[in-house]
Design an enzyme around this catalytic site. Structure first.
Site, short mmCIF file in Angstrom:
data_model
loop_
_atom_site.label_atom_id
_atom_site.label_comp_id
_atom_site.label_asym_id
_atom_site.label_seq_id
_atom_site.Cartn_x
_atom_site.Cartn_y
_atom_site.Cartn_z
N HIS A 137 0.85 -1.18 0.00
CA HIS A 137 0.00 0.00 0.00
C HIS A 137 0.89 1.24 0.00
CE1 HIS A 137 -2.73 2.79 2.64
NE2 HIS A 137 -3.02 2.96 1.37
N HIS A 144 -12.18 0.79 0.84
CA HIS A 144 -10.74 0.68 0.53
C HIS A 144 -9.91 0.15 1.69
CE1 HIS A 144 -9.87 4.08 3.08
NE2 HIS A 144 -8.66 4.23 2.62
N HIS A 201 -7.06 3.95 -4.95
CA HIS A 201 -8.24 4.40 -4.19
C HIS A 201 -8.26 5.91 -3.92
CE1 HIS A 201 -5.78 2.33 -0.79
NE2 HIS A 201 -5.50 3.61 -0.73
#
Lengths: 484, 143
Positions: free
Chosen positions: A238, A407, A333
């Site tokens: 991420h 998300h 996202h």
């Protein structure tokens, strides 16, 4: 506190009508279980209704089940605007443009990886810089950096950092068009050009995870995504566009504030909700600069994948493809993208802002890899380092939210409170006892990311399923983690 | 000079309130509060590198907004964490002007106890005002 005018549509959908606030063009809709709704702070309701006042908004102003207070838009916010009459807002995208998730399969099982997991995590920690102001090992000129910001992952393919399959399995194939580096400031380039291949900090991470048989909820879709053996090891990470995207958002936020009211007559309810008409010069300039940050972020995650392949190859003494290091998918996202969606029976061209919200296209739709077209787009929802993360799939009923879902798990505890409650060193020890080997750039940062600081991800995922936004495919359990 | 962090103003990020008897004191407190998010022991920063900062803006609050951006800029562009040495503000004219000097060194994770990266200063709840004899500001940082 939930506003008194909030109406229950069903168990996972709530509506705040237009009468709630002067100027609301559309109602606001929040997807959440009653418990998740009650846990949302009052800013979420103010922000989602502020968004509903923006010109050209279509359908509803949405908030996803992991919603929490953001800037301008709530985190978990989604709003679509008519491309001719609507606006574009940096507050609807976030400072970390194209912050996103990437999931990578291996053909290895936990039994094969377990004896080497510490070695792998230690090596990844060296090869993938994390933490405050982290610099990558790639030496690029500012001019080359501007080029990659226009070309995205096509640049990686040319330079040998990607294979075609990586592009095919990335949202927008890793390159959005209409990216124009001449719309990006010198400062943005100076902040970002040394940061390719870096994680950043805060809630950014790289995790080694295991897909246990009892956590596979849809065997058919899991197989289609490449999760096809018991205790299969996968990698999830991420991160976003680093200082480059942060500066682009900052630059245009200030530029929009100067013209929003004076030139375009749009009232400023919240400076963080600054916007400009999408069709205006300012709106188009931001769109083209923002697209550069989207591309840069795809490149950042691709170079991280390249480093992962190098590390696994070095440790196992095999080619990355022999180890099955195939990308499953990469989702963004934090974006605004032009898409076509049906409203009142008519297809309309809309600029869809997703801020802490994930696109979730259903089976049969264009824009997703051909091998996934029968099962729907993979959706990657990151959880805390203690609780695990999810792989989901887009579904047909997602049309109600312009094919958008959650998300992440969403924070419920402030960062200072988390630091008072947890010690990074204790947390590291506790995680090791539970079989999660962790390396971090900051113990203070680690304490802030304790599992108890986040919402219950299982409940978030259940709410997205019950609401018909996406379908759970697998839960992935962490066994190794790198935090910035 | 003082500041305090306010979890109740931002769950996901970092909010702080700072105050000072002068604008210079206020700006210095806000700089220190922002720096302290990124490094837990700012006193470990040696003054190996110096940067001059000169900014002007139409309003004093935007002057503070852009002043704090300088700290974030040098952290990313040059991997430098800087302590503020000196700050002078002329708010009696338009545009308001600021001149400052900051000193520090390249991030060294062995000696510097790092916190979290600050991405940006936000306008969320952002305010700067004078209450009685004190200048006060509320700032939310995106981390």
């Amino acid at each position: 506190m939930v506003p008194s005018g909030c109406i229950k549509i069903n168990d996972t959908l709530w509506e705040i009508p237009r009468t709630y606030k002067e100027g609301m063009q559309v109602p606001a809709r929040i997807y959440a279980s009653k418990r998740l709704l009650d846990s949302m702070d009052s800013s979420v309701f103010e922000q989602v209704t502020n968004v509903a006042t923006l010109p050209g908004i279509a359908g509803y102003s949405f908030c996803m089940p992991d919603g929490h207070s953001g800037y301008g838009f709530p985190i978990g916010g989604m709003a679509a605007f008519d491309t001719e009459t609507g606006v574009i807002s940096p507050g609807g995208i976030g400072f970390d443009i194209n912050c996103g998730m990437r999931l990578v399969a291996t053909s290895l099982t936990w039994e094969e990886v377990q004896p080497r997991v510490q070695q792998i995590v230690d090596r990844l920690f060296v090869r993938i810089p994390a933490g405050v102001g982290g610099k990558g090992s790639m030496k690029l000129s500012q001019s080359e950096f501007r080029t990659l910001s226009e070309q995205g992952m096509k640049w990686c393919l040319k330079k040998g950092y990607a294979i075609q399959e990586d592009l095919d399995r990335t949202e927008e194939n890793g390159c959005v068009r209409q990216a124009d580096a001449s719309k990006v400031s010198e400062r943005a380039v100076e902040r970002g050009y040394k940061q390719i291949g870096t994680l950043g900090s805060g809630n950014h991470y790289l995790e080694i995870q295991v897909a246990r048989p009892e956590n596979i909820f849809d065997q058919k879709i899991a197989r289609a995504y490449g999760i096809d053996r018991p205790n299969q090891v996968v990698l999830m990470f991420h991160c976003g566009s680093r200082g480059f995207g942060h500066q682009i958002a900052t630059d245009y936020l200030q530029r929009f504030l100067k013209v929003m009211q004076s030139r375009y007559g749009i009232p400023v309810r919240d400076r963080q909700l600054a916007c400009a008409p999408f069709a205006s010069q300012e709106g188009q300039d931001y769109y083209k600069a923002m697209n550069c940050a989207i591309n840069m972020s795809f490149v950042n995650r691709q170079v991280i994948l390249h480093r992962i392949r190098e590390v696994f190859s070095e440790i196992f003494g095999k080619d990355p493809m022999e180890l099955g290091l195939h990308q499953i998918y990469d989702v963004t996202h934090n974006t605004a993208k032009v898409e076509r969606h049906r409203i009142d029976g008519k297809k309309r061209k809309l600029l869809v802002h997703r801020k802490g919200a994930t696109r979730a296209f259903a089976a049969g739709m264009g824009g997703i890899p051909s091998e996934y077209r029968k099962v729907g787009q993979p959706v990657i929802i990151g959880g805390s380092m203690e609780t695990g993360s999810y792989l989901l799939a887009g579904v047909q009923s997602g049309e109600q939210s312009f094919y958008t879902t959650a998300h992440g798990s969403g924070r419920t505890m402030g960062r200072n409170q988390a630091k008072k409650q947890f010690r990074g060193q204790d947390l590291e020890k506790r995680l090791r006892e539970r079989g999660i080997y962790i390396r971090c750039a900051s113990y203070a940062g680690l304490a802030e990311e304790a599992g108890a600081a986040y919402k219950d991800i299982d409940e978030v995922v259940l709410a997205t399923e019950a609401a018909g936004l996406s379908r759970a495919v697998a839960k992935l359990i962490p066994v190794g983690n790198i935090k910035g | 000079m003082s500041y305090r962090y306010r979890d109740d103003l931002s769950v996901a990020d970092v909010a702080f309130e700072a105050e000072g008897t002068s604008l210079e004191e206020l700006f210095t407190s806000a700089w220190d509060a922002t720096l302290r998010v990124m490094i837990e022991n700012p006193s470990a920063l040696d003054s190996k590198s110096r940067k001059s900062i000169a900014i002007e803006d139409q309003s004093v609050d935007l002057l503070l907004y852009n002043f704090l951006q300088e700290l974030i800029y040098y952290k990313d562009a040059e991997s430098l964490l800087l302590r503020l040495e000196h700050c002078r503000i002329d708010a009696g004219r338009t545009p308001a002007k600021l001149e400052a000097l900051a000193a520090g060194e390249t991030i060294d994770s062995k000696r510097h106890h790092l916190g979290v990266d600050v991405k940006a200063v936000t306008f969320h709840r952002f305010s700067l005002k004078k209450e009685g004899k004190l200048w006060r500001t509320t700032v939310v940082l995106d981390v």
